[in-house]
Design a protein around this motif. Structure first.
Motif, PDB file in Angstrom:
ATOM      1  N   ALA A  89       0.820  -1.222   0.000  1.00  0.00           N
ATOM      2  CA  ALA A  89       0.000   0.000   0.000  1.00  0.00           C
ATOM      3  C   ALA A  89       0.846   1.260   0.000  1.00  0.00           C
ATOM      4  CB  ALA A  89      -0.969   0.002   1.192  1.00  0.00           C
ATOM      5  N   LEU A  90       1.913   1.277  -0.790  1.00  0.00           N
ATOM      6  CA  LEU A  90       2.694   2.508  -0.918  1.00  0.00           C
ATOM      7  C   LEU A  90       1.896   3.470  -1.787  1.00  0.00           C
ATOM      8  CD1 LEU A  90       6.223   0.996  -1.569  1.00  0.00           C
ATOM      9  CD2 LEU A  90       5.273   1.808   0.574  1.00  0.00           C
ATOM     10  N   TYR A  91       1.988   4.766  -1.468  1.00  0.00           N
ATOM     11  CA  TYR A  91       1.260   5.755  -2.259  1.00  0.00           C
ATOM     12  C   TYR A  91       2.016   5.992  -3.562  1.00  0.00           C
ATOM     13  CZ  TYR A  91      -0.276   6.407   2.546  1.00  0.00           C
ATOM     14  OH  TYR A  91      -0.710   6.199   3.818  1.00  0.00           O
ATOM     15  N   PRO A  92       1.401   5.646  -4.692  1.00  0.00           N
ATOM     16  CA  PRO A  92       2.170   5.647  -5.946  1.00  0.00           C
ATOM     17  C   PRO A  92       2.597   7.033  -6.414  1.00  0.00           C
ATOM     18  CG  PRO A  92      -0.154   5.190  -6.348  1.00  0.00           C
ATOM     19  CD  PRO A  92       0.025   5.188  -4.866  1.00  0.00           C
ATOM     20  N   HIS A  93       1.885   8.084  -5.963  1.00  0.00           N
ATOM     21  CA  HIS A  93       2.212   9.414  -6.479  1.00  0.00           C
ATOM     22  C   HIS A  93       3.270  10.113  -5.637  1.00  0.00           C
ATOM     23  CE1 HIS A  93      -0.843   9.703  -3.431  1.00  0.00           C
ATOM     24  NE2 HIS A  93      -0.533  10.959  -3.239  1.00  0.00           N
ATOM     25  N   MET A  94       3.689   9.470  -4.536  1.00  0.00           N
ATOM     26  CA  MET A  94       4.703  10.103  -3.687  1.00  0.00           C
ATOM     27  C   MET A  94       6.024   9.361  -3.845  1.00  0.00           C
ATOM     28  SD  MET A  94       2.782  10.593  -0.068  1.00  0.00           S
ATOM     29  CE  MET A  94       1.117  11.186   0.072  1.00  0.00           C
ATOM     30  N   VAL A  96       9.575   7.803  -2.282  1.00  0.00           N
ATOM     31  CA  VAL A  96       9.815   6.983  -1.094  1.00  0.00           C
ATOM     32  C   VAL A  96       9.859   7.881   0.143  1.00  0.00           C
ATOM     33  CG1 VAL A  96      11.567   5.591   0.058  1.00  0.00           C
ATOM     34  CG2 VAL A  96      10.980   5.138  -2.333  1.00  0.00           C
ATOM     35  N   GLU A  97      10.552   9.011  -0.009  1.00  0.00           N
ATOM     36  CA  GLU A  97      10.654   9.941   1.110  1.00  0.00           C
ATOM     37  C   GLU A  97       9.264  10.452   1.513  1.00  0.00           C
ATOM     38  OE1 GLU A  97      13.186  13.252   0.388  1.00  0.00           O
ATOM     39  OE2 GLU A  97      13.415  13.655   2.532  1.00  0.00           O
ATOM     40  N   GLY A  98       8.445  10.788   0.494  1.00  0.00           N
ATOM     41  CA  GLY A  98       7.092  11.266   0.769  1.00  0.00           C
ATOM     42  C   GLY A  98       6.271  10.205   1.475  1.00  0.00           C
ATOM     43  N   ASN A  99       6.409   8.969   1.022  1.00  0.00           N
ATOM     44  CA  ASN A  99       5.687   7.871   1.645  1.00  0.00           C
ATOM     45  C   ASN A  99       6.066   7.725   3.112  1.00  0.00           C
ATOM     46  OD1 ASN A  99       3.915   5.803   0.120  1.00  0.00           O
ATOM     47  ND2 ASN A  99       5.407   6.487  -1.391  1.00  0.00           N
ATOM     48  N   MET A 100       7.377   7.838   3.383  1.00  0.00           N
ATOM     49  CA  MET A 100       7.828   7.624   4.755  1.00  0.00           C
ATOM     50  C   MET A 100       7.479   8.814   5.637  1.00  0.00           C
ATOM     51  SD  MET A 100      11.410   5.650   4.012  1.00  0.00           S
ATOM     52  CE  MET A 100      11.896   5.491   5.715  1.00  0.00           C
ATOM     53  N   ALA A 101       7.484  10.014   5.039  1.00  0.00           N
ATOM     54  CA  ALA A 101       7.229  11.207   5.842  1.00  0.00           C
ATOM     55  C   ALA A 101       5.739  11.385   6.115  1.00  0.00           C
ATOM     56  CB  ALA A 101       7.783  12.439   5.126  1.00  0.00           C
ATOM     57  N   PHE A 102       4.895  10.810   5.275  1.00  0.00           N
ATOM     58  CA  PHE A 102       3.453  11.065   5.350  1.00  0.00           C
ATOM     59  C   PHE A 102       2.890  10.827   6.752  1.00  0.00           C
ATOM     60  CE2 PHE A 102      -0.987   9.715   4.936  1.00  0.00           C
ATOM     61  CZ  PHE A 102      -1.505  10.813   4.280  1.00  0.00           C
ATOM     62  N   GLY A 103       3.221   9.683   7.335  1.00  0.00           N
ATOM     63  CA  GLY A 103       2.679   9.348   8.643  1.00  0.00           C
ATOM     64  C   GLY A 103       3.104  10.339   9.710  1.00  0.00           C
ATOM     65  N   LEU A 104       4.379  10.768   9.643  1.00  0.00           N
ATOM     66  CA  LEU A 104       4.861  11.732  10.631  1.00  0.00           C
ATOM     67  C   LEU A 104       4.192  13.073  10.436  1.00  0.00           C
ATOM     68  CD1 LEU A 104       8.686  10.941  10.714  1.00  0.00           C
ATOM     69  CD2 LEU A 104       6.988  10.433  12.457  1.00  0.00           C
ATOM     70  N   GLU A 105       4.010  13.463   9.165  1.00  0.00           N
ATOM     71  CA  GLU A 105       3.371  14.753   8.892  1.00  0.00           C
ATOM     72  C   GLU A 105       1.936  14.765   9.395  1.00  0.00           C
ATOM     73  OE1 GLU A 105       5.949  15.478   4.828  1.00  0.00           O
ATOM     74  OE2 GLU A 105       3.845  14.958   4.696  1.00  0.00           O
ATOM     75  N   GLU A 106       1.258  13.623   9.267  1.00  0.00           N
ATOM     76  CA  GLU A 106      -0.152  13.590   9.631  1.00  0.00           C
ATOM     77  C   GLU A 106      -0.361  13.364  11.125  1.00  0.00           C
ATOM     78  OE1 GLU A 106      -2.720  14.334   7.764  1.00  0.00           O
ATOM     79  OE2 GLU A 106      -1.379  14.735   6.091  1.00  0.00           O
TER      80      GLU A 106
ATOM     81  N   ALA B 231      -3.954  10.103   9.145  1.00  0.00           N
ATOM     82  CA  ALA B 231      -4.625  11.158   8.389  1.00  0.00           C
ATOM     83  C   ALA B 231      -6.125  11.143   8.676  1.00  0.00           C
ATOM     84  CB  ALA B 231      -4.383  10.960   6.899  1.00  0.00           C
ATOM     85  N   SER B 232      -6.717  12.340   8.787  1.00  0.00           N
ATOM     86  CA  SER B 232      -8.168  12.423   8.924  1.00  0.00           C
ATOM     87  C   SER B 232      -8.786  12.130   7.553  1.00  0.00           C
ATOM     88  CB  SER B 232      -8.561  13.810   9.393  1.00  0.00           C
ATOM     89  OG  SER B 232      -8.203  14.746   8.393  1.00  0.00           O
ATOM     90  N   THR B 233     -10.104  11.956   7.508  1.00  0.00           N
ATOM     91  CA  THR B 233     -10.743  11.602   6.241  1.00  0.00           C
ATOM     92  C   THR B 233     -10.474  12.654   5.169  1.00  0.00           C
ATOM     93  OG1 THR B 233     -12.458  10.496   7.490  1.00  0.00           O
ATOM     94  CG2 THR B 233     -12.930  10.965   5.184  1.00  0.00           C
ATOM     95  N   VAL B 234     -10.594  13.933   5.568  1.00  0.00           N
ATOM     96  CA  VAL B 234     -10.372  15.004   4.591  1.00  0.00           C
ATOM     97  C   VAL B 234      -8.936  14.982   4.093  1.00  0.00           C
ATOM     98  CG1 VAL B 234     -10.359  17.496   4.270  1.00  0.00           C
ATOM     99  CG2 VAL B 234     -12.180  16.420   5.607  1.00  0.00           C
ATOM    100  N   ARG B 235      -7.993  14.880   5.038  1.00  0.00           N
ATOM    101  CA  ARG B 235      -6.575  14.855   4.658  1.00  0.00           C
ATOM    102  C   ARG B 235      -6.271  13.630   3.805  1.00  0.00           C
ATOM    103  NH1 ARG B 235      -3.323  18.793   5.020  1.00  0.00           N
ATOM    104  NH2 ARG B 235      -1.572  17.494   5.658  1.00  0.00           N
ATOM    105  N   MET B 236      -6.910  12.518   4.121  1.00  0.00           N
ATOM    106  CA  MET B 236      -6.686  11.278   3.361  1.00  0.00           C
ATOM    107  C   MET B 236      -7.069  11.493   1.897  1.00  0.00           C
ATOM    108  SD  MET B 236      -8.640   7.676   3.942  1.00  0.00           S
ATOM    109  CE  MET B 236     -10.221   8.235   3.337  1.00  0.00           C
ATOM    110  N   TRP B 238      -7.432  14.376   0.366  1.00  0.00           N
ATOM    111  CA  TRP B 238      -6.664  15.463  -0.218  1.00  0.00           C
ATOM    112  C   TRP B 238      -5.266  15.019  -0.599  1.00  0.00           C
ATOM    113  CZ3 TRP B 238      -7.491  19.575  -2.744  1.00  0.00           C
ATOM    114  CH2 TRP B 238      -6.491  20.557  -2.886  1.00  0.00           C
ATOM    115  N   ARG B 239      -4.614  14.231   0.263  1.00  0.00           N
ATOM    116  CA  ARG B 239      -3.200  13.924   0.026  1.00  0.00           C
ATOM    117  C   ARG B 239      -2.967  12.563  -0.620  1.00  0.00           C
ATOM    118  NH1 ARG B 239       1.104  15.116   4.326  1.00  0.00           N
ATOM    119  NH2 ARG B 239       2.311  14.634   2.466  1.00  0.00           N
ATOM    120  N   VAL B 240      -3.874  11.622  -0.405  1.00  0.00           N
ATOM    121  CA  VAL B 240      -3.591  10.272  -0.914  1.00  0.00           C
ATOM    122  C   VAL B 240      -4.504   9.900  -2.077  1.00  0.00           C
ATOM    123  CG1 VAL B 240      -3.545   7.830  -0.314  1.00  0.00           C
ATOM    124  CG2 VAL B 240      -2.696   9.510   1.306  1.00  0.00           C
TER     125      VAL B 240
END
Lengths: 372, 328
Positions: A89-94, A96-106, B231-236, B238-240
């Motif tokens: 379930a890697l995010y295809p549009h990000m 590797v760095e974006g994928n790894m940072a996503f959780g911390l950012e959120e 991520a919240s639903t909106v952020r999910m 928006w970003r993913v």
């Protein structure tokens, strides 16, 4: 800290008019830093259990507690867990760095700089530092797997959840990653719940194994306990490859009477059996020994039907001399032993290696002896 | 499989043909072999299938465009035949000085951008709502898509009735709420937005279907991973999720923009004539009016070429994008 308790956790799915119980009153307690492998056949409810811990499925009844706090109604994004998916379930549009940072950012208030440092550290740990600018589509399966793990460890969560993370890798890579995952978990010391259908993974990786069948917990124990002291016939048959041989027998006095053989029991074994008469005799393939002659108590003459040479050992399909063709059981013998199909050989089933199960309930009534 | 085998056989034949041609090559030059060499082994052999439509499209589409361009360079008007001896850009300079043309161009642009953006946003919203495992999902999908299946002529008539100043349902609702009547069609400041709203109603369902297909292609794990990642639903979304709908957005935008450019049918049906309401004239209506009402053939052609270049400006980058992704 990261103690995780499942207390009577049940999941019921509606199915038309009726309902299906996918997970039925599962109780598991995981120590902080423990590596627990949940294993079972397809459809046994192991993934559903994991998803309930992740918050991706609601809990029908029972309670899940993380560090003593009930988390039944906590949304997944607030549970402080990280999950590795079977498909990664890697995010295809990000990248590797974006994928790894996503959780911390959120999930954290860390500054961009701190996030960057943590991502770089985690990438270093996983050996993917040079891949940080790539997109998932440009990675090999093994690299994606590492990124998925990196994405989980960078979060530094209370609990790791892993849903068959190695099943998409080829055999060689899988055994490499198995070792690496173990090393990683040991190093990070984070409570880990690992779901797999592969009993080799269960045996080799876990501190303890939880075996599920048809939604019910069969046994939670260390791998060797599960192997040598199975709680019931299901566990005995599921753990171990090739799996344990089972023979239905009736107890008649001091003797077990099977379809084509009789097996006499010693007094101490008879104590364990008590007054149960309908029994199943279990014997692991590696415990069946080739006997020189048929003088012993527990020796039987057999015919070899098929031999599967594995190099280090031969898997031999044997048939009791009196049994009809095709009714075989399995023995493993040393790779240098000359055995070929059609041979008549005598084997010994030593009493100290025999398991006995209640024929109706499947509960173990007697397990093999272990030299301490 | 069978088909592949057939193709294999065909190319085998083609090689045999090539062998014959090679025989000729020894004595000099074989055009057939050269063509096959350049465009693939079965180029000449397969031409009987693709060549006729290729020529017809070439004549009636590209030939007509070139002819149109030629006419726009003449001064042809009224009855008679165009004079191709005197070609200049007079019609284009006339267009730039014509406030009617400038207004129509601006309206076309507003319609193009406004209609496309609003319809995309609405379609995306509907698609996300429908994709969340709601009840009667298929029913809703059909209802939203239904307007798309109607002809412009029909929907324009609907909206003409609904926008009617005295008896239109919209004004009846508004007055019953205690507000004053609005002259939706007659007020030049409002009519373009009213038309845009009607078009949006008709095309939001289409955008929804395109986005829904895009959403369905995103694995469930991406939603779950984003949630577990905090991520919240909106952020999910928006970003993913929405960033993964790039392809859907591009294809839907191109179709919507092309429809916006040819909203002629809608405007024509709305008033039942060449003269759309004041404030809603677009290049397509201007073009047809100049040609068939005013017989300004050359001028109408110049407008047509302008419209053609606008369309090319939209479709060109899309084709280039698809080409780069290896889809063409």
């Amino acid at each position: 800290m990261g103690t995780l308790e499942l207390d009577g956790v049940t999941k019921v799915f509606p199915d038309g008019d009726g309902e299906i119980v996918a997970v039925d009153g599962v109780d598991i307690e995981m120590r902080d830093g423990e590596f627990l492998v949940v294993v079972g056949p397809s459809g046994c409810g192991k993934s559903t259990t994991l998803r309930m811990v992740a918050g991706l499925e609601t809990i029908s009844s029972g309670e899940i507690r993380l560090a003593g706090q009930r988390i039944n109604d906590v949304k997944p994004q607030h549970r402080d867990i990280a999950m590795v998916f079977q498909s990664y379930a890697l995010y295809p549009h990000m990248t590797v760095e974006g994928n790894m940072a996503f959780g911390l950012e959120e999930s954290t208030d860390l500054s961009d700089g701190e996030i960057e440092t943590r991502v770089a550290d985690a990438a270093e740990t996983m050996g993917i530092a040079e891949l940080l600018d790539r997109k998932p589509a440009d990675l090999s399966g093994g690299q994606r797997q590492r990124v998925a793990l990196g994405r989980a460890i960078v979060r530094d969560p209370e609990v790791f959840l892993m849903d068959e993370p190695l099943s998409n890798l080829d055999a060689k890579l899988r055994s490499e990653m198995r070792t690496e995952l173990q090393r990683l978990q040991d190093e990070l010391d984070v409570t880990t719940m690992y779901v797999t259908h592969d009993q080799t993974e269960a045996m080799t990786m876990g501190d303890r194994i939880a075996i599920l069948n048809a939604g019910e917990l069969q046994q939670v124990a260390t791998p060797l306990e599960c192997y040598h002291e199975p709680a019931n016939r299901f566990v005995a048959g599921f753990i171990g490859d090739p799996s344990m041989n089972f023979f239905p027998v009736e107890r008649d006095g001091e003797t077990l009477v099977g379809d084509v053989f009789d097996y006499s029991l010693s007094a101490s074994t008879l104590d364990d059996v008590g007054d149960v008469t309908d029994l199943t005799l279990g014997i692991r393939p590696e415990d069946i020994a080739l006997a020189g002659d048929s003088t012993g108590d527990h020796t039987f003459s057999t015919v070899v039907e098929v031999v599967e040479p594995m190099g280090d050992e031969n898997t031999v399909y044997l048939r009791f001399a009196d049994a009809p063709e095709g009714e075989t059981f399995i023995a493993t013998v040393g790779g240098l032993q000359q055995v070929s199909a059609g041979d008549e050989i005598t084997v010994e089933i030593p009493e100290e290696t025999v398991h006995l199960f209640d024929g109706t309930s499947g509960e173990a009534v007697h397990n093999r002896e272990i030299d301490e | 499989m069978t088909r592949n085998t057939d193709t294999g056989d065909d190319s085998g034949d083609a090689v045999a043909d090539g062998g014959v041609a090679e025989g000729g090559q020894r004595s000099g030059f074989s055009p057939i072999a050269a063509l096959n060499e350049r465009f693939g082994s079965d180029f000449v052999e397969s031409s009987q299938f693709w060549l006729p439509p290729f020529l017809l499209v070439g004549l009636f589409v590209y030939g007509a465009i070139i002819w149109n361009l030629l006419i726009s360079l003449t001064d042809f008007r009224g009855f008679g035949t165009p004079d191709y001896g005197d070609l200049d850009l007079q019609m284009y300079s006339r267009a730039l000085a014509d406030s009617g043309f400038i207004d129509a161009a601006i309206n076309t642009f507003i319609l193009l951008v406004g209609f496309t953006l609003v319809t995309l946003a609405l379609g995306l919203g509907l698609a996300i709502l429908i994709d969340r495992n709601i009840r009667f999902e298929n029913t809703f999908r059909t209802i939203y898509l239904l307007p798309m299946s109607l002809s412009f002529v029909v929907t324009a008539q609907f909206w003409a009735w609904m926008f009617n100043f005295n008896n239109g349902v919209i004004n009846i609702v508004i007055t019953s709420l205690g507000l004053g009547r609005v002259d939706w069609i007659g007020n030049p400041d409002i009519v373009l937005w009213a038309v845009m709203f009607a078009l949006m109603w008709q095309f939001a369902g289409y955008a929804m279907v395109v986005f829904l297909a895009g959403l369905r292609a995103i694995p469930n794990e991406h939603y779950e991973a984003a949630k577990v990642d905090g991520a919240s639903t909106v952020r999910m979304y928006w970003r993913v999720i929405i960033p993964q709908l790039k392809g859907s957005t591009i294809s839907a935008s191109v179709v919507l923009m092309v429809f916006a450019l040819k909203a002629f049918d809608f405007l024509y049906s709305l008033v039942g004539g060449y003269r759309p309401p004041n404030g809603a004239d677009i290049l397509a209506t201007k073009m047809v009016r100049e040609a068939y009402a005013n017989l300004n053939w050359a001028y109408a052609s110049a407008v047509a070429i302008t419209l053609f270049l606008m369309t090319l400006g939209i479709v060109g980058p899309y084709l280039y994008y698809q080409y780069n992704r290896g889809n063409l």
